[in-house]
Every structure is written in C-alpha cells, then in structure tokens.
Design a protein around this motif. Structure first.
Motif: not given
Length: 74
Positions: A46-62
């Motif tokens: 939801d934060y990414r949706h509100f700010t328009g930021e792109q979703e990080p990849t699974s690898k980036e989150l890991d």
C-alpha cells in the motif's frame, strides 16, 4: 473505510498480528503515543501504491532482510 487505532503499548504486544491484519485488509492502523507523535502502520504494498514507488524485486527484499539481520547480530 474506518481506520483502526491502537496504543503503542498494545501494538508492541500484538505487532505480528497487527502486521498480518494490515497487509490482509489493506487498511492502515494508527498507533497513538503519549508524546503526541503518532504513527501509521501501512503495508509495503500500500505504501508503494500511495507513493508511486516501484515494487522491489524478491531478490532486493531478500538482500535487505539479510543486511538487517546482520546488523541485529552485530
């Protein structure tokens, strides 16, 4: 949409459940504090949706998770 509100003390005791609930319902949770510096718990999606930021990849989150775990162990 009625936003839920809880105190910081209650949030500490129930953080895992609150995080799951916020992510599942896609509704923020206001956490009140005695000092008046209140905060909002919001899912990353939801934060990414509100700010328009792109979703990080699974690898980036890991990678981020690993880095944070390392910091905690230091």
């Amino acid at each position: 949409m009625a936003t839920d509100v809880t105190t910081l003390s209650k949030a500490r005791r129930n953080l895992e459940h609150l995080c799951d609930d916020v992510c599942k319902r896609h509704e923020p949770l206001i956490i009140t504090r005695k000092n008046g510096r209140h905060v909002v718990l919001l899912s990353l999606e939801d934060y990414r949706h509100f700010t328009g930021e792109q979703e990080p990849t699974s690898k980036e989150l890991d990678s981020l998770y690993t880095d944070l775990e390392r910091e905690e162990d230091a």
